[in-house]
Design a protein around this motif. Sequence first.
Motif, short mmCIF file in Angstrom:
data_model
loop_
_atom_site.label_atom_id
_atom_site.label_comp_id
_atom_site.label_asym_id
_atom_site.label_seq_id
_atom_site.Cartn_x
_atom_site.Cartn_y
_atom_site.Cartn_z
N GLY A 153 4.83 5.01 61.69
CA GLY A 153 5.77 3.99 61.30
C GLY A 153 6.95 3.93 62.24
N VAL A 154 8.14 3.69 61.68
CA VAL A 154 9.35 3.47 62.48
C VAL A 154 10.21 4.73 62.56
CG1 VAL A 154 11.45 2.09 62.72
CG2 VAL A 154 9.35 1.02 61.88
N ASN A 155 10.59 5.30 61.42
CA ASN A 155 11.56 6.39 61.42
C ASN A 155 11.18 7.42 60.36
OD1 ASN A 155 13.82 7.98 61.76
ND2 ASN A 155 15.21 6.62 60.65
N VAL A 156 11.12 8.69 60.74
CA VAL A 156 10.90 9.78 59.80
C VAL A 156 11.95 10.85 60.08
CG1 VAL A 156 9.18 10.83 61.35
CG2 VAL A 156 9.28 11.51 58.93
N ARG A 157 12.57 11.32 59.00
CA ARG A 157 13.65 12.29 59.14
C ARG A 157 13.46 13.41 58.12
NH1 ARG A 157 19.23 9.63 58.36
NH2 ARG A 157 18.59 8.67 60.34
N ILE A 158 13.48 14.64 58.62
CA ILE A 158 13.44 15.81 57.75
C ILE A 158 14.89 16.20 57.47
CG2 ILE A 158 12.47 18.10 57.41
CD1 ILE A 158 10.40 15.96 57.91
N GLN A 159 15.30 16.01 56.22
CA GLN A 159 16.70 16.20 55.85
C GLN A 159 17.04 17.69 55.69
OE1 GLN A 159 18.19 13.35 56.23
NE2 GLN A 159 17.98 12.03 54.44
N GLU A 160 18.32 17.94 55.49
CA GLU A 160 18.85 19.31 55.50
C GLU A 160 18.26 20.18 54.40
OE1 GLU A 160 23.21 21.56 55.19
OE2 GLU A 160 23.06 19.38 55.22
N ARG A 161 18.01 19.63 53.22
CA ARG A 161 17.55 20.44 52.09
C ARG A 161 16.03 20.53 51.99
NH1 ARG A 161 21.71 21.52 48.61
NH2 ARG A 161 23.63 20.32 48.91
N ALA A 162 15.31 20.03 52.98
CA ALA A 162 13.85 20.08 52.94
C ALA A 162 13.37 21.52 53.04
CB ALA A 162 13.26 19.25 54.07
N HIS A 163 12.26 21.81 52.32
CA HIS A 163 11.73 23.16 52.27
C HIS A 163 10.20 23.09 52.36
CE1 HIS A 163 11.15 27.33 51.26
NE2 HIS A 163 10.43 27.01 50.20
N PHE A 164 9.62 24.03 53.09
CA PHE A 164 8.17 24.07 53.28
C PHE A 164 7.65 25.42 52.80
CE2 PHE A 164 10.06 21.33 56.47
CZ PHE A 164 9.33 20.17 56.30
N THR A 165 6.68 25.36 51.88
CA THR A 165 6.16 26.60 51.29
C THR A 165 5.04 27.22 52.11
OG1 THR A 165 4.62 25.31 49.92
CG2 THR A 165 6.76 25.84 48.97
N ASN A 166 4.35 26.43 52.91
CA ASN A 166 3.27 26.96 53.74
C ASN A 166 3.84 27.45 55.06
OD1 ASN A 166 0.98 27.47 55.29
ND2 ASN A 166 -0.13 25.69 54.53
N PRO A 167 3.59 28.69 55.45
CA PRO A 167 4.16 29.20 56.70
C PRO A 167 3.56 28.57 57.96
CG PRO A 167 2.69 30.82 55.73
CD PRO A 167 2.85 29.73 54.72
N ARG A 168 2.54 27.72 57.80
CA ARG A 168 1.94 27.05 58.95
C ARG A 168 1.97 25.54 58.79
NH1 ARG A 168 2.32 28.29 63.51
NH2 ARG A 168 0.71 26.74 63.96
N THR A 169 2.97 25.00 58.17
CA THR A 169 3.08 23.56 57.99
C THR A 169 3.33 22.88 59.33
OG1 THR A 169 3.91 23.75 55.72
CG2 THR A 169 4.39 21.71 56.91
N ASP A 170 2.45 21.96 59.71
CA ASP A 170 2.58 21.20 60.94
C ASP A 170 3.03 19.78 60.62
OD1 ASP A 170 1.61 23.41 62.36
OD2 ASP A 170 -0.47 22.75 62.11
N MET A 171 3.52 19.10 61.64
CA MET A 171 3.97 17.73 61.49
C MET A 171 3.47 16.90 62.66
SD MET A 171 7.84 16.21 61.09
CE MET A 171 8.14 14.44 61.07
#
Length: 490
Positions: free
Chosen positions: A106-124
């Motif tokens: 799409g156009v714009n994706v932003r990972i904000q300050e309070r985002a949290h990832f539970t999987n230690p291998r989360t890719d983007m």
Amino acid sequence: MHRWSKPRWRILFLVLVGLLVVVGRVEASDGMRGDRCEIAASDYIAEDFYFVCRILTVRGTVDGDLIGIANEVNIERTAVITGDLWIGGGKVFISGTVGDDIHFVGVNVRIQERAHFTNPRTDMMSIALNTEITQGVTLPGDLLVYGYQAQIYGTVGGNVDFQGETLTIDGAVEGRVDASVGDIERSNNLPGLPIYDVDFKNPGLRVGEEADIQQDLAYQSASFVVIPQGVVKGSLRYTQVQSRPDITNAEEPGKVLTQYITGSIRDILTLLIIGVIALMTVPNFVRQPAHHVRRRTITTVGWGLVTFILSFPLAILFILVSAVIVLILFLFTLNTLSIVTGIGLLLLNTALIGGFGFLLFFMGRIIVSYALGQLFYRYVLHVAEPGDLRRWLSTLAAGAAIFVLLANLPLPALGLTLELVTALAGIGAIMMYLRQLVDTSNLLGQRPTIPVRIPTIQRRAPAAAPQYNTANMPGMENLPDGFTGFDEDW
């Protein structure tokens, strides 16, 4: 007859159990569509969630994947998604908890300050004009970006792979960085997109003094970039490439114009070669999708987003199924059959993935070019399109020239944006056409044959003209001898 050893039986048993588990997890998934969609904080969805909305706000829990398209997606601080994100659309802001990988187109994706990832291998993976990881955020895995710009102010736990114009690293990267960027000596002169919260930066690679790259940094650009000392812990490798000409900041206009004309002619010839073959062999595969692009442009882009997003899990599924089939044949000690089947499945998967890429990057351009040619003939030349091959080819040629001349303009981000929209609209129009074919075939197959009875029409003979005795009628006396009446022509 072969006797199986216990290890092989155990492997086959585990494979079958794994297949049963996968099949057992296939459930009826929940979904939502509309103008403003919301998953409230008290909602708990115990399955994959599909959506087609203008604005989606997630505050509750989705125990599965979040899949769909929207103009705006807000994953709030209280939101929890345990699976993957497969999202296409305008802008996506993530402030909640995500359990697995992120995929965005799409156009714009932003990972904000309070985002949290539970999987230690989360890719983007992001295909967007702007991708941003804000300060205080840690993405555990790799970051793969294709687009105009990426901004890293937080931490990336894996590697960074960027293909675009602008890469800004003012945070930490625990892996390596591979980047292909624009010329840092060039300015973009592009206005921002306030509706999507996008502010375009100047091209090039920018590494801040507070950045921390634990491994190697390799980048390709037209100009060398000064990297602060001590920022890169590994090796630093620079490869010089030819910069794409920029008409807004060109020191040699003649050279820019020459490159523009040469590249445009090459691209037009490529589109014409493929397009002529398509129009001569399967004309409806070009003309019908082009009709959808002209009449339902936004819908075709939406279909393209969904198709592109679903192509990745489908490709992985095909590869896994092929591997399971080969493994089962191998466990039955059918070695020759395993090799032949493996080669056949490898060729099949390669053909499917390559065919999808061909439709996405080549047929999409041809379909959009044909649609532009139709608009040119109708609204500029005021000529209707007859159904002959000669006019089809001339329509394609006119549209291909318009498309290529626009896409190759030496303006930053314009070509990338046009190519992205074209690819999505083209593949979306193809999917709409294929769906129309399937619906038509099903309708014809289910339609009962009703005998038509033609009624018998009885025709009467025309009534005889009445006979009058004119001898005794008034006014018939004193007439000349031999007079019998006036001629009918009077």
